[in-house]
Design a protein around this motif. Structure first.
Motif, PDB file in Angstrom:
ATOM      1  N   GLY A 172       1.001  -1.327   0.019  1.00  0.00           N
ATOM      2  CA  GLY A 172       0.129  -0.004  -0.137  1.00  0.00           C
ATOM      3  C   GLY A 172       0.788   1.340   0.051  1.00  0.00           C
ATOM      4  N   GLY A 173       2.330   1.096  -0.026  1.00  0.00           N
ATOM      5  CA  GLY A 173       3.239   2.381   0.000  1.00  0.00           C
ATOM      6  C   GLY A 173       3.510   2.708   1.184  1.00  0.00           C
ATOM      7  N   GLN A 174       2.828   2.092   2.412  1.00  0.00           N
ATOM      8  CA  GLN A 174       3.171   2.841   3.634  1.00  0.00           C
ATOM      9  C   GLN A 174       4.717   2.747   3.773  1.00  0.00           C
ATOM     10  OE1 GLN A 174       0.838   0.685   6.309  1.00  0.00           O
ATOM     11  NE2 GLN A 174      -0.760   2.295   6.369  1.00  0.00           N
ATOM     12  N   LEU A 175       5.424   3.679   4.614  1.00  0.00           N
ATOM     13  CA  LEU A 175       6.737   3.514   4.930  1.00  0.00           C
ATOM     14  C   LEU A 175       6.813   3.338   6.393  1.00  0.00           C
ATOM     15  CD1 LEU A 175       9.543   4.411   4.336  1.00  0.00           C
ATOM     16  CD2 LEU A 175       9.260   6.763   4.786  1.00  0.00           C
ATOM     17  N   SER A 176       7.403   2.270   6.660  1.00  0.00           N
ATOM     18  CA  SER A 176       7.638   1.799   8.221  1.00  0.00           C
ATOM     19  C   SER A 176       9.091   2.150   8.633  1.00  0.00           C
ATOM     20  CB  SER A 176       7.463   0.303   8.034  1.00  0.00           C
ATOM     21  OG  SER A 176       7.947  -0.304   9.458  1.00  0.00           O
ATOM     22  N   VAL A 177       9.120   2.997   9.824  1.00  0.00           N
ATOM     23  CA  VAL A 177      10.454   3.457  10.424  1.00  0.00           C
ATOM     24  C   VAL A 177      10.426   3.108  11.667  1.00  0.00           C
ATOM     25  CG1 VAL A 177      11.529   5.511  10.872  1.00  0.00           C
ATOM     26  CG2 VAL A 177      10.576   5.651   8.789  1.00  0.00           C
ATOM     27  N   ARG A 178      11.391   2.440  12.198  1.00  0.00           N
ATOM     28  CA  ARG A 178      11.645   2.033  13.431  1.00  0.00           C
ATOM     29  C   ARG A 178      12.877   2.929  13.939  1.00  0.00           C
ATOM     30  NH1 ARG A 178      10.206  -2.900  13.498  1.00  0.00           N
ATOM     31  NH2 ARG A 178      11.946  -3.775  12.495  1.00  0.00           N
ATOM     32  N   LEU A 179      12.666   3.500  15.045  1.00  0.00           N
ATOM     33  CA  LEU A 179      13.841   4.549  15.712  1.00  0.00           C
ATOM     34  C   LEU A 179      14.379   3.359  16.621  1.00  0.00           C
ATOM     35  CD1 LEU A 179      12.113   7.693  16.652  1.00  0.00           C
ATOM     36  CD2 LEU A 179      13.455   6.995  14.713  1.00  0.00           C
ATOM     37  N   GLY A 180      15.884   3.671  17.164  1.00  0.00           N
ATOM     38  CA  GLY A 180      16.661   3.007  17.826  1.00  0.00           C
ATOM     39  C   GLY A 180      16.388   3.208  19.420  1.00  0.00           C
ATOM     40  N   TYR A 181      15.463   3.834  19.678  1.00  0.00           N
ATOM     41  CA  TYR A 181      15.416   4.381  21.182  1.00  0.00           C
ATOM     42  C   TYR A 181      13.961   4.699  21.497  1.00  0.00           C
ATOM     43  CZ  TYR A 181      15.512   8.857  18.736  1.00  0.00           C
ATOM     44  OH  TYR A 181      15.307   9.879  17.619  1.00  0.00           O
ATOM     45  N   LEU A 182      13.785   4.855  22.771  1.00  0.00           N
ATOM     46  CA  LEU A 182      12.375   5.189  23.235  1.00  0.00           C
ATOM     47  C   LEU A 182      12.607   6.479  24.314  1.00  0.00           C
ATOM     48  CD1 LEU A 182      10.529   2.225  24.088  1.00  0.00           C
ATOM     49  CD2 LEU A 182       9.576   3.820  22.406  1.00  0.00           C
ATOM     50  N   THR A 183      11.739   7.208  24.511  1.00  0.00           N
ATOM     51  CA  THR A 183      11.602   8.056  25.438  1.00  0.00           C
ATOM     52  C   THR A 183      10.471   8.037  26.414  1.00  0.00           C
ATOM     53  OG1 THR A 183      10.358   9.728  24.251  1.00  0.00           O
ATOM     54  CG2 THR A 183      12.684   9.954  24.039  1.00  0.00           C
ATOM     55  N   PRO A 184      10.449   8.206  27.758  1.00  0.00           N
ATOM     56  CA  PRO A 184       9.473   8.105  28.473  1.00  0.00           C
ATOM     57  C   PRO A 184       8.064   8.380  28.065  1.00  0.00           C
ATOM     58  CG  PRO A 184      11.051   8.807  29.993  1.00  0.00           C
ATOM     59  CD  PRO A 184      11.545   9.066  28.364  1.00  0.00           C
ATOM     60  N   GLU A 185       7.959   9.585  27.321  1.00  0.00           N
ATOM     61  CA  GLU A 185       6.494  10.114  26.833  1.00  0.00           C
ATOM     62  C   GLU A 185       6.121   9.242  25.739  1.00  0.00           C
ATOM     63  OE1 GLU A 185       9.409  11.660  27.250  1.00  0.00           O
ATOM     64  OE2 GLU A 185       9.853  13.275  25.691  1.00  0.00           O
ATOM     65  N   GLN A 186       7.059   8.686  25.013  1.00  0.00           N
ATOM     66  CA  GLN A 186       6.801   7.669  23.750  1.00  0.00           C
ATOM     67  C   GLN A 186       6.298   6.549  24.269  1.00  0.00           C
ATOM     68  OE1 GLN A 186      10.352   8.108  21.700  1.00  0.00           O
ATOM     69  NE2 GLN A 186       9.399   9.079  19.820  1.00  0.00           N
ATOM     70  N   VAL A 187       6.697   5.948  25.619  1.00  0.00           N
ATOM     71  CA  VAL A 187       6.173   4.809  26.152  1.00  0.00           C
ATOM     72  C   VAL A 187       4.962   4.918  26.652  1.00  0.00           C
ATOM     73  CG1 VAL A 187       6.749   3.376  28.003  1.00  0.00           C
ATOM     74  CG2 VAL A 187       8.633   3.953  26.905  1.00  0.00           C
ATOM     75  N   GLU A 188       4.472   6.080  26.877  1.00  0.00           N
ATOM     76  CA  GLU A 188       3.104   6.486  27.430  1.00  0.00           C
ATOM     77  C   GLU A 188       2.199   6.910  26.395  1.00  0.00           C
ATOM     78  OE1 GLU A 188       4.141   5.528  31.378  1.00  0.00           O
ATOM     79  OE2 GLU A 188       2.250   5.815  30.475  1.00  0.00           O
TER      80      GLU A 188
END
Length: 909
Positions: A172-188
């Protein structure tokens, strides 16, 4: 560094590819040479989108968006592009500078010393401060995107795509991007904001100082829990840095410091000044020199490189796969990239899912380890087992037998397949030496698995001295030589010292600073000196150039003069506090004007030679209030002043109550000779808005008269009503002060840009256009059409040309007589930051456009863009970022750039 593969492009515009430099999840970086250049100046790093991703519209938009962010940030610690990305090419080019990634540096030299960590963190924080000042989020920090060069750090990723651990296009043309880190606000489940960049900066500082991350101790399945709720393990961080890193890693984004305050705490004088004289620990400098020599010796392959087996081996993966240790695909996943990090016209938020790899997604990525418990892990810093060699053309190094002396193999001829041998993962200094491993292609040295502070350690390794490494580089130096990172071109004087001693300059100090090194395309010349106002001192009220010899600064505490050749303090006078204007009074004295008096100071020591108080000099105008000075021509100064008089009520008629006395403001325009120190004339003018002094702005000076316009903020309501939205210009005789005429020109607004010339023409902004008028009659002469909402700024007459500027960030030149365009250029500053202010150098050859974002230099004759300069400005210790616009002051063969309390002196043509 690898030899080119069979399917790699050989040409990128004017650049010929020499080798694969390194690779990321979204792009391949090539070392290339420009045929038109010579020596090291011809080397460039070309960053090209991976072919397997480039076909997706979502990827293309995101790639271009981040490339343009890099263009806007060019300066300081961000390299300027030599060739910008376009919709057709999807590649950029930047000048090559020897550098290694932070990951490589840790592998070569172990954790960095405190001073190096400070310089690294300050440089990154300075860049983040510029990003955050616009309300944007970077999301580009990682050890693989941060480079270490001899004069300071470089940042090479400007969004989640550039720093991605993995990137792929799904159905479908979706771009999947995975970062190498997390921040507390992203965890929440919250979106990333500027404070998220500070959290990652804290991780980066901890990694640089210790060689590991502060949330690595514990089971992998509890990673998110540790990030969101557990305290960071900072016992190994140097005590001097521990509190700052802990503040960056605060769980609540509101508790984290700003980027500006971090930069100030790490290096108050700036990262560039702190790095002066060298900052890299051994053996990195020798490794960088070796890297540069090897890069310069590369030659383009005569023919496309062929695979030895004719095709990739079964485990090689798709053609656009990265190097064996490029990125761990199962790095702790971040939440979806927030919509505020991805422009709405680039990639839809729902096109950027981030999550764990699904079954069948592919084999375990190189660099992964089943027992690796790193959580907020930086790419390439975890343990990695030996891998089977891939059938690709690698520029590899033979493994040294145990106890063997360092070898220095020559690079194989371009196009030839060298032997592939094993290179074990690099380990921190305290880690035990790894056992021999099966061969695998080497791309980046990686740190071994993080150790807890209590883990037993082996004796530290002995590293060769810089001189020894230069003569016979060891394995690690050679690794760096062939595994170089993207290099950057530094703008904005990041390799100069700060000269600003509080002591008067001695005879030896009077020598001009050395001229800058070789000029590189697009690079601002190195500042001859930088002066930073002391922390806590009042903001400068004004800054002026005296006879191309002194830079005089005034504030509420006094006046300070800097020697324009050296930047050193020449003198300081507390009894000249409050001055608002700096002028030259003849050849011998420096003239200052304050709200209550005129001062004449000796340029040698700042001694006050003369003082004239308004109450004593200007009789008949008691308690005179003076507006900002109108202007100076020769020794004659024009200014406006006013005072309030009481008008007695008329005697009432018999049987009537007496009326009330009234207060009336009387205003005058004065002419004053600052050399003879005497009033020449005064003429009554209409009073302005309360408190009553009209502020006149000088529009044009001619031989017999001069033209002024009243500042819009001092117009009375009756003036505004009578003007019907149009500005009123007044012309006065220079000898007598008699008003010759009062006129409106077209529909030039009271606050619209306007300037006149000696030939009797006036140029004013009217709507989106620029008009020229004859001042004697008000007759229109020509019109320069502008784009919608362009809004012209104040133009500058320059010989036969009229130099113009507008809100669309365009600088142009037109023929003054006809309005015919001569050239037009862009400052390449994002729209919405206002109209640049134009300043000509003393010779008239260089034009400077300054706004709140940067200073851009152009050649006035043909508009050739010469360079641009950016800096974060002074940072308040409590975190407030200076947002004052840049200001340019011409000074003979120099030009002084001011931003807030920081002043830079550049050579000028």
């Amino acid at each position: 560094m690898e030899a080119l593969r069979q399917d790699d492009p050989r040409r990128f515009g004017p650049y010929t590819a020499l080798a694969r430099f390194r690779a990321s999840a979204s792009a391949v970086h090539y070392l290339a040479r420009d045929a038109s250049g010579t020596g090291s100046d011809a080397l460039a790093v070309v960053t090209a989108a991976r072919p397997g991703l480039a076909a997706a519209p979502a990827f293309r938009r995101r790639f271009l968006s981040e490339a343009r962010t890099a263009e806007r940030l060019a300066g300081g610690w961000v390299q300027p592009p030599l060739v910008p990305a376009t919709d057709d090419t999807l590649w950029t080019a930047s000048a090559y500078v020897p550098a290694v990634t932070l990951t490589e540096a840790i592998g070569l030299a172990g954790p960095l010393p405190e001073r190096a960590v400070r310089i690294l963190g300050a440089g990154l924080a300075e860049t983040l401060s510029r990003v955050h000042a616009t309300g944007a989020v970077l999301q580009g920090l990682a050890p693989g995107t941060v480079l270490l060069a001899e004069d300071g750090p470089r940042l090479t990723a400007f969004g989640p795509l550039g720093a991605a651990a993995s990137a792929e296009v799904r159905e479908g043309g979706q771009l999947s991007v995975r970062l190498g880190y997390l921040t507390p606000e992203q965890v929440e489940g919250e979106e990333a904001g500027p404070a998220s960049d500070l959290f990652v900066l804290g991780l980066l500082l901890a990694y640089a100082a210790t060689g590991t991350t502060p949330f690595a101790d514990g089971p992998a399945e509890e990673a998110a829990e540790r990030i969101a709720h557990r305290p960071a393990e900072l016992g190994a961080v140097p005590p001097e840095l521990r509190d700052l890193v802990a503040n960056c890693l605060a769980k609540d984004p509101a508790d984290r410091p700003t980027a500006g305050s971090v930069a100030a705490e790490l290096a108050l004088e700036g990262a560039a000044a702190l790095a002066k004289g060298g900052w890299l620990p051994d053996p990195l400098p020798a490794a960088l020199r070796d890297q540069a020599a090897r890069a310069g010796a590369l030659e383009p392959p005569a023919d496309p490189v062929r695979e030895a087996e004719g095709e990739r081996s079964a485990d090689a993966g798709p053609a656009d796969a990265g190097p064996s240790d490029a990125v761990p695909a199962d790095a702790v996943p971040a939440d979806a990239v927030p919509t505020d990090a991805v422009p709405t016209d680039a990639v839809p938020a729902d096109a950027l899912p981030v999550g764990e790899r699904t079954p069948g997604e592919g084999p375990q990525t190189a660099g992964e380890s089943p027992d690796d418990n790193a959580t907020t892990r930086f790419l390439g810093t975890g343990a990695r087992p030996p891998q089977t060699d891939r059938a690709t053309q690698q520029l590899s190094l033979p493994r040294e037998p145990a106890g063997a002396a360092p070898s220095h193999p020559a690079l194989p001829p371009a196009g030839a397949r060298p032997p592939v041998a094993a290179l074990p993962p690099a380990a921190p200094p305290n880690a035990p030496a790894p056992a021999p491993a099966q061969p695998y292609p080497y791309a980046y040295p990686a740190a071994s698995a993080p150790q807890s502070p209590s883990a037993p350690t082996s004796p530290p390794r002995t590293t060769p001295s810089a001189s020894a490494a230069a003569q016979a580089p060891g394995r690690r130096a050679m690794i760096t030589a062939v595994a170089a990172g993207v290099a950057g071109l530094v703008l904005g004087g990041t390799a100069v010292s700060v000269l600003g001693s509080d002591e008067p300059a001695s005879a030896a100090d009077d020598k001009p600073t050395a001229e800058p090194g070789p000029k590189l395309p697009g690079r601002a010349p190195d500042p001859r000196w930088i002066h930073t106002r002391p922390a806590g001192s009042p903001a400068p009220a004004t800054a002026g150039i005296w006879r191309d010899r002194l830079l005089v600064l005034t504030d509420t505490a006094g006046a300070t003069a800097l020697d324009l050749r050296t930047g050193r303090k020449a003198w300081e006078r507390a009894d000249a506090a409050g001055a608002q204007t700096v002028l030259a009074a003849g050849d011998g004295l420096c003239f200052l004007a304050s709200p209550t008096e005129f001062l004449w100071l000796s340029p040698e020591d700042g001694r006050i030679e003369h003082r004239v108080r308004f109450v004593d000099q200007f009789t008949g105008v008691p308690n005179m209030k003076v507006a900002p000075l109108t202007g100076l021509s020769g020794s004659v100064l024009w200014f406006t002043g006013s005072h309030t008089v009481t008008v007695k009520a008329p005697k009432p008629k018999k049987g009537k109550k007496p009326g009330k006395d009234t207060q009336v403001v009387k205003a005058y325009l004065f002419a004053y000779d600052i050399v003879r120190r005497e009033e020449l004339w005064r003429t009554p003018v209409p009073a302005g808005r309360a408190p009553g002094t009209p502020a006149y702005r000088l529009t044009a000076v001619r031989n017999a008269d001069f033209v002024v316009r009243q500042s819009a903020g001092t117009l009375t309501p009756d003036d505004v009503k009578a003007g019907k939205g149009k500005a009123v210009f007044r012309c006065f005789d220079r000898t007598t002060g008699k008003q010759l005429w009062s006129r409106q020109f077209g529909t030039v607004a009271p606050g619209g840009a306007a300037v006149g010339d000696q030939e009797g023409q006036l140029y004013g902004a009217v709507g989106d256009d620029l008009h020229a008028f004859e001042t004697g009659t008000g007759k229109p002469l020509w019109t320069l059409d502008g784009a919608e909402s362009s809004v012209y700024g104040t133009p500058v007459p320059a010989g036969r040309l009229l130099l113009t500027t507008n809100r669309n960030q365009e600088v142009a030149a037109v023929d003054r007589a006809t309005g015919k365009p001569v050239w037009r250029r862009s400052t390449e500053v994002p729209l919405g930051v206002g109209t640049p202010a134009l300043t000509l150098s003393g010779s008239g050859k260089t034009l400077y456009a300054a706004d709140a974002s940067q200073v851009t230099a152009f050649r006035a004759e043909d508009g050739r863009r010469l360079w641009k300069f950016q800096d974060i400005g002074v940072q308040d210790p409590k975190g407030a970022t200076v947002t004052a616009p840049y200001r340019v002051l011409p000074a003979g063969k120099a030009v002084v750039v001011q931003r807030g309390g920081v002043f830079y002196s550049f050579p000028a043509e």
